[in-house]
Design a protein around this motif. Sequence first.
Motif, mmCIF file in Angstrom:
data_model
loop_
_atom_site.group_PDB
_atom_site.id
_atom_site.type_symbol
_atom_site.label_atom_id
_atom_site.label_comp_id
_atom_site.label_asym_id
_atom_site.label_seq_id
_atom_site.Cartn_x
_atom_site.Cartn_y
_atom_site.Cartn_z
ATOM 1 N N THR A 32 0.802 -1.233 0.000
ATOM 2 C CA THR A 32 0.000 0.000 0.000
ATOM 3 C C THR A 32 0.830 1.277 0.000
ATOM 4 O OG1 THR A 32 -0.118 0.186 2.419
ATOM 5 C CG2 THR A 32 -1.774 -1.213 1.323
ATOM 6 N N GLY A 33 2.101 1.152 0.353
ATOM 7 C CA GLY A 33 2.925 2.342 0.489
ATOM 8 C C GLY A 33 2.673 3.102 1.777
ATOM 9 N N ARG A 34 1.829 2.545 2.648
ATOM 10 C CA ARG A 34 1.495 3.185 3.920
ATOM 11 C C ARG A 34 1.989 2.345 5.083
ATOM 12 N NH1 ARG A 34 -3.281 6.218 3.910
ATOM 13 N NH2 ARG A 34 -2.971 6.379 6.178
ATOM 14 N N ARG A 35 2.538 3.000 6.077
ATOM 15 C CA ARG A 35 2.938 2.298 7.289
ATOM 16 C C ARG A 35 1.686 1.817 8.016
ATOM 17 N NH1 ARG A 35 4.198 4.006 12.694
ATOM 18 N NH2 ARG A 35 5.803 2.671 13.627
ATOM 19 N N MET A 36 1.709 0.578 8.491
ATOM 20 C CA MET A 36 0.554 0.034 9.201
ATOM 21 C C MET A 36 0.547 0.575 10.628
ATOM 22 S SD MET A 36 -0.750 -3.934 9.655
ATOM 23 C CE MET A 36 0.144 -4.275 11.189
ATOM 24 N N GLU A 37 -0.284 1.565 10.864
ATOM 25 C CA GLU A 37 -0.354 2.186 12.180
ATOM 26 C C GLU A 37 -1.291 1.430 13.124
ATOM 27 O OE1 GLU A 37 -1.479 6.197 11.447
ATOM 28 O OE2 GLU A 37 0.327 6.653 10.274
ATOM 29 N N ARG A 38 -2.296 0.790 12.560
ATOM 30 C CA ARG A 38 -3.241 -0.015 13.329
ATOM 31 C C ARG A 38 -3.571 -1.268 12.534
ATOM 32 N NH1 ARG A 38 -8.399 3.417 14.285
ATOM 33 N NH2 ARG A 38 -7.859 4.248 12.230
ATOM 34 N N GLN A 39 -4.008 -2.269 13.248
ATOM 35 C CA GLN A 39 -4.417 -3.504 12.570
ATOM 36 C C GLN A 39 -5.818 -3.886 13.025
ATOM 37 O OE1 GLN A 39 -2.267 -7.190 13.450
ATOM 38 N NE2 GLN A 39 -2.299 -7.730 11.279
ATOM 39 N N ALA A 40 -6.632 -4.346 12.103
ATOM 40 C CA ALA A 40 -7.975 -4.798 12.429
ATOM 41 C C ALA A 40 -7.900 -6.018 13.340
ATOM 42 C CB ALA A 40 -8.736 -5.128 11.153
ATOM 43 N N ARG A 41 -9.004 -6.350 13.968
ATOM 44 C CA ARG A 41 -9.086 -7.515 14.848
ATOM 45 C C ARG A 41 -8.660 -8.762 14.080
ATOM 46 N NH1 ARG A 41 -13.208 -11.222 16.451
ATOM 47 N NH2 ARG A 41 -14.629 -10.367 14.879
ATOM 48 N N ILE A 42 -7.878 -9.612 14.731
ATOM 49 C CA ILE A 42 -7.309 -10.759 14.022
ATOM 50 C C ILE A 42 -7.773 -12.104 14.550
ATOM 51 C CG2 ILE A 42 -5.245 -9.477 13.346
ATOM 52 C CD1 ILE A 42 -3.724 -10.990 15.545
ATOM 53 N N ASP A 43 -8.208 -12.202 15.800
ATOM 54 C CA ASP A 43 -8.519 -13.504 16.381
ATOM 55 C C ASP A 43 -9.672 -14.179 15.644
ATOM 56 O OD1 ASP A 43 -6.536 -13.194 18.178
ATOM 57 O OD2 ASP A 43 -7.802 -12.923 19.938
ATOM 58 N N GLY A 44 -9.378 -15.316 15.025
ATOM 59 C CA GLY A 44 -10.399 -16.075 14.322
ATOM 60 C C GLY A 44 -10.803 -15.495 12.981
ATOM 61 N N ILE A 45 -10.095 -14.467 12.511
ATOM 62 C CA ILE A 45 -10.445 -13.787 11.267
ATOM 63 C C ILE A 45 -9.479 -14.211 10.166
ATOM 64 C CG2 ILE A 45 -10.957 -11.553 10.206
ATOM 65 C CD1 ILE A 45 -12.641 -12.251 12.698
ATOM 66 N N THR A 46 -9.961 -14.304 8.940
ATOM 67 C CA THR A 46 -9.107 -14.729 7.837
ATOM 68 C C THR A 46 -8.246 -13.576 7.328
ATOM 69 O OG1 THR A 46 -10.802 -14.244 6.197
ATOM 70 C CG2 THR A 46 -10.777 -16.474 7.104
ATOM 71 N N GLU A 47 -7.133 -13.940 6.711
ATOM 72 C CA GLU A 47 -6.172 -12.933 6.238
ATOM 73 C C GLU A 47 -6.770 -11.921 5.265
ATOM 74 O OE1 GLU A 47 -3.256 -11.412 7.454
ATOM 75 O OE2 GLU A 47 -2.564 -13.494 7.541
ATOM 76 N N PRO A 48 -7.594 -12.320 4.290
ATOM 77 C CA PRO A 48 -8.136 -11.305 3.385
ATOM 78 C C PRO A 48 -9.023 -10.287 4.095
ATOM 79 C CG PRO A 48 -9.121 -13.454 2.951
ATOM 80 C CD PRO A 48 -7.955 -13.672 3.855
ATOM 81 N N VAL A 49 -9.764 -10.736 5.104
ATOM 82 C CA VAL A 49 -10.615 -9.807 5.856
ATOM 83 C C VAL A 49 -9.762 -8.885 6.712
ATOM 84 C CG1 VAL A 49 -12.433 -9.610 7.592
ATOM 85 C CG2 VAL A 49 -12.557 -11.395 5.835
ATOM 86 N N ILE A 50 -8.741 -9.428 7.346
ATOM 87 C CA ILE A 50 -7.840 -8.592 8.152
ATOM 88 C C ILE A 50 -7.194 -7.523 7.284
ATOM 89 C CG2 ILE A 50 -5.728 -8.560 9.533
ATOM 90 C CD1 ILE A 50 -6.412 -11.486 10.334
ATOM 91 N N PHE A 51 -6.712 -7.932 6.109
ATOM 92 C CA PHE A 51 -6.077 -6.967 5.206
ATOM 93 C C PHE A 51 -7.052 -5.891 4.770
ATOM 94 C CE2 PHE A 51 -5.169 -5.727 0.749
ATOM 95 C CZ PHE A 51 -4.011 -4.999 0.984
ATOM 96 N N ARG A 52 -8.240 -6.300 4.354
ATOM 97 C CA ARG A 52 -9.242 -5.341 3.871
ATOM 98 C C ARG A 52 -9.654 -4.365 4.966
ATOM 99 N NH1 ARG A 52 -13.090 -8.786 2.217
ATOM 100 N NH2 ARG A 52 -14.346 -8.635 4.095
ATOM 101 N N GLU A 53 -9.910 -4.889 6.167
ATOM 102 C CA GLU A 53 -10.363 -4.027 7.254
ATOM 103 C C GLU A 53 -9.231 -3.144 7.782
ATOM 104 O OE1 GLU A 53 -13.562 -3.663 8.071
ATOM 105 O OE2 GLU A 53 -13.851 -4.998 6.346
#
Length: 224
Positions: A32-53
């Motif tokens: 994305t060219g952007r530093r990841m400052e926050r991450q969406a909830r990950i427990d039990g969530i799939t990688e594509p959803v985590i990335f999108r959110e």
Amino acid sequence: MRRIVLWDIDHTLVDTRGVGRELSGLAFERVTGRRMERQARIDGITEPVIFRETAKLHGLETGRGDFERFAEALAEAHVQRAAELRERGHALPGAAAALDALAEVDGVEQTVVSGNVRAVSEIKLQTFGLDRHIRWEMGAYGEDADERPELVRIALERAGLAAAEAVLLDDTPAGVEAGLANRVRVIGVATGRSSEAELSAAGANVVLPDLTDTDLLVRLTQGS
């Protein structure tokens, strides 16, 4: 009689001790060219959803192509920093013994149902020596579907087995619910962020504090 054991990976078999999040941040910035400052909830969530959110948290809209590039970058990052992953992370207590013991049971096959993409799933288990009994072609991974219940369904289909012939082990309520949605017997393992009470409340058929009682675990996977 054939049976299939469906393993979750993160916090069920291994703990990356923060390395996984760091590598996700590295892959996110590459794509994305952007530093990841926050991450969406990950427990039990799939990688594509985590990335999108996670992208949405940064004001970004992404598509399937972006996720595919992220998945590739994430796998590359895991390969490049496998030594660090091995040094900082670890296999959870009893994981290796459980995999070995189940491999000795006639008719039992083992695979993975994980929100991780397959390449990362393979690297994580290889890094900690937990891959030798895994039938990767029977598993289901983050690139296969966004929702965990669909991953369980896909794994059953690939294994050619019915729900009654499967057992799923997972450390999250979302994983428990995914198994139950497919009428699969679920063993909750309270080695992640969710307590035994939370896994029971989610509907797990049985809940274990960890994987260290190998004999009990083998009996439970056989329905005893």
